[in-house]
Design an enzyme around this catalytic site. Structure first.
Site, PDB file in Angstrom:
ATOM      1  N   LYS A  89       0.857  -0.888  -0.297  1.00 31.08           N
ATOM      2  CA  LYS A  89      -0.222   0.185   0.202  1.00 31.08           C
ATOM      3  C   LYS A  89       1.070   1.676   0.471  1.00 31.08           C
ATOM      4  O   LYS A  89       1.930   1.196   0.901  1.00 31.08           O
ATOM      5  CB  LYS A  89      -1.041   0.234   0.902  1.00 31.08           C
ATOM      6  CG  LYS A  89      -2.229  -0.793   1.039  1.00 31.08           C
ATOM      7  CD  LYS A  89      -2.865  -0.633   2.176  1.00 31.08           C
ATOM      8  CE  LYS A  89      -4.288  -0.104   1.826  1.00 31.08           C
ATOM      9  NZ  LYS A  89      -5.102  -0.207   3.808  1.00 31.08           N
TER      10      LYS A  89
HETATM   11  C1  E4P Z   1      -8.573   0.135   2.994  1.00 33.58           C
HETATM   12  O1  E4P Z   1      -7.635  -0.180   3.140  1.00 33.58           O
HETATM   13  C2  E4P Z   1      -8.156   1.174   5.137  1.00 33.58           C
HETATM   14  O2  E4P Z   1      -7.582   0.442   5.638  1.00 33.58           O
HETATM   15  C3  E4P Z   1      -8.971   1.287   5.366  1.00 33.58           C
HETATM   16  O3  E4P Z   1     -10.726   0.694   4.781  1.00 33.58           O
HETATM   17  C4  E4P Z   1      -9.614   1.903   6.734  1.00 33.58           C
HETATM   18  O4  E4P Z   1     -10.531   2.943   6.890  1.00 33.58           O
HETATM   19  P1  E4P Z   1     -10.813   2.832   8.694  1.00 33.58           P
HETATM   20  O5  E4P Z   1     -11.049   3.594   9.446  1.00 33.58           O
HETATM   21  O6  E4P Z   1     -12.223   1.924   8.428  1.00 33.58           O
HETATM   22  O7  E4P Z   1      -9.128   1.835   9.059  1.00 33.58           O
END
Ligand code: E4P
Length: 223
Positions: A89
């Site tokens: 990522k």
């Molecule tokens: C996406 O890949 C992220 O990890 C994620 O959806 C972030 O969102 P959250 O606020 O639900 O952790």
């Protein structure tokens, strides 16, 4: 549409894979922190669990403090070397886009993350990212129209035939899962509680109550 689990907790990952047959995992620095482990031991544990599951990709995010292409690429290479399942990522900004493009050229798959506009998503598609992650939940948490921006990204990707798969991320409820599917997104990612909530419905509970009463009042042998 594929279901990815958004978590770095091994017990949740096992449940998602073994009980529900989910298709992959996404993590981020918040999830790693919530695992209670160090970054290294957390991702090594996940790498070990997925080593015999070739079709179960796991997105792992680089250190968010990194702000130059070279250090981003070096950390991505290190993480990637730990598991064939790992997708890296990378934040979608000027340096991240250059780093992501270089990594994809090297054959290291990327998930271009923290995407909040269709313009950012277009660049993720152009650089050949494996995945792009628009965050519907964060958009809607701030009062923005999360649904339109997902629809726009899907429409643009289909129009230009981008091969990058769209992960609708930070999904908070069943309605967002349904919209993502309706628009033709490839994947959703959310926490276990959101998925498990989406498996249920008050009418299902009511129906069960009605059917239990009918079952109990059905004429029995010898009556
Ligand atoms: C996406 O890949 C992220 O990890 C994620 O959806 C972030 O969102 P959250 O606020 O639900 O952790």
């Amino acid at each position: 549409m594929k279901y990815f689990l958004d978590s770095a907790k091994l017990d949740e990952i096992k449940k998602a894979y073994e009980l529900y047959g989910f298709d992959g995992v996404t993590t981020n620095p918040k999830h790693i922190k919530n695992s209670g482990k160090t970054f290294e031991s957390c991702i090594e544990g996940i790498a070990d669990y997925v080593k015999d599951k070739p079709n179960f990709p796991v997105s792992v995010e680089i250190n968010p403090h990194l702000a130059d292409v070279q250090s981003m690429v070096e950390m991505a290479r290190r993480i990637s070397s730990l598991s064939a399942n790992f997708v890296i990522k990378i934040p979608t900004n000027t340096v991240g886009i250059v780093a992501g493009r270089q990594l994809e050229k090297e054959g290291i798959q990327t998930n271009m993350t923290l995407v909040f506009s269709a313009a950012q998503a277009i660049m993720a598609g152009k650089l050949g990212a494996k995945y792009v992650s628009p965050f519907i939940g964060w958009k809607e948490d701030h009062g923005d129209d999360g649904v339109k921006y997902i629809k726009d990204i899907v429409d643009i990707y289909r129009k230009y035939d981008f091969k990058t798969e769209i992960i609708v991320a930070a999904v908070r409820n069943s309605q967002q899962i349904e919209k993502a599917a309706l628009f033709g997104a490839d994947i959703v990612t959310c926490g276990l509680a959101v998925y498990e909530n989406s498996f249920n419905n008050p009418y299902t509970d009511l129906g069960l109550k009605i059917f239990k009463s009918a079952w109990d009042n059905t004429k029995k042998e010898g009556e």
